[in-house]
Design an enzyme around this catalytic site. Structure first.
Site, PDB file in Angstrom:
ATOM      1  N   SER A  13       0.800  -1.228   0.000  1.00  0.00           N
ATOM      2  CA  SER A  13       0.000   0.000   0.000  1.00  0.00           C
ATOM      3  C   SER A  13       0.831   1.275   0.000  1.00  0.00           C
ATOM      4  CB  SER A  13      -0.938   0.018   1.208  1.00  0.00           C
ATOM      5  OG  SER A  13      -0.216   0.168   2.420  1.00  0.00           O
ATOM      6  N   LYS A  68       0.747   4.692   6.812  1.00  0.00           N
ATOM      7  CA  LYS A  68       0.159   5.514   5.746  1.00  0.00           C
ATOM      8  C   LYS A  68       0.804   6.898   5.767  1.00  0.00           C
ATOM      9  CE  LYS A  68      -2.930   2.267   4.882  1.00  0.00           C
ATOM     10  NZ  LYS A  68      -2.845   1.419   3.663  1.00  0.00           N
TER      11      LYS A  68
END
Length: 241
Positions: free
Chosen positions: A78, A123
């Site tokens: 990701s 993230k």
């Protein structure tokens, strides 16, 4: 005739005084006591002083991992292409202590329990408390407080900033986070309808990822990109339309 040598002034001054002798003896006794203590503990521990040294090193590493730096292994794609599956990063757990707060562009590790799932996630921070984050402008760019952000420097090649439209205002004390590999990332966009609206409480942030340390050929320092430098503070977006 008196043949005994008389001490000169130089001889008398070179001899230690009684107080100096006492101090020296006390220091020596203290050093011997410390050595005896270490030796005593070493004799009690199986393996002696080598085992004791290893235990002290392990305790130091445990304290370091608990309060200062924590290793984190990248579990998914990701955050590609900057962070690849299996990379090890060092998370700075002191980055947001002492009144410091996450900044746009930081890569953070956070506890996603109750928001993303029962695990820690990594993230990039796109919006902080008070920011309005919109996708997308006419050129397909994400806007933060009315300013388009050029994410080409870290976005995964071929990915668009987002295929999911959104227009959110980030509540105070929370973060809006996205993965760099947008087509392979479950992030704030995917949880807009969940409890918390996809926002991550700042209190659940473990720390900031500062270094890739493994593999060695990929080792580097992680810097905050300049893409967010011109984003205005929340509440001043109107000046930029």
């Amino acid at each position: 005739m008196d043949t005994e040598a008389q001490p000169t002034e130089r001889d008398r001054s070179s001899r230690p005084s009684a107080s100096e002798e006492t101090t020296s003896e006390a220091a020596g006794s203290e050093d011997r006591s410390r050595f005896a203590l270490v030796s005593g503990i070493g004799s009690w521990v199986p393996g002696g002083r080598i085992t004791l040294t290893l235990l002290v090193c392990l305790l130091f590493l445990l304290l370091l991992s608990t309060f200062v730096l924590r290793p984190f292994q990248i579990p998914s794609g990701s955050m590609e292409q900057g962070l690849r599956i299996g990379d090890r990063v060092l998370v700075n757990k002191l980055a947001y202590r002492f009144d410091a707060v996450p900044q746009r562009g930081d890569i953070v590790v956070f506890d996603g329990t109750g928001y993303f799932g029962q695990a820690d996630y990594i993230k990039r921070v796109v919006g902080v408390g008070g920011d309005r984050v919109v996708c997308c402008d006419r050129e397909g760019r994400i806007q933060v407080n009315g300013r388009p952000v050029d994410e080409s420097g870290f976005l995964y090649p071929g990915d668009s900033p987002s295929t999911v439209p959104f227009d959110v205002v980030v509540p105070g004390g929370t973060l809006f986070v996205l993965g760099d590999h947008r087509s392979d990332s479950s992030d704030s966009r995917d949880h807009l309808g969940s409890p918390g609206g996809g926002m991550i409480p700042v209190g659940d942030v473990v720390g900031r990822a500062d270094w890739i340390v493994w593999p060695f050929r990929h080792a580097t320092r992680l810097h905050r990109p300049d893409a967010y430098a011109r984003v205005p503070a929340a509440g001043r977006a109107g000046a930029h339309g």
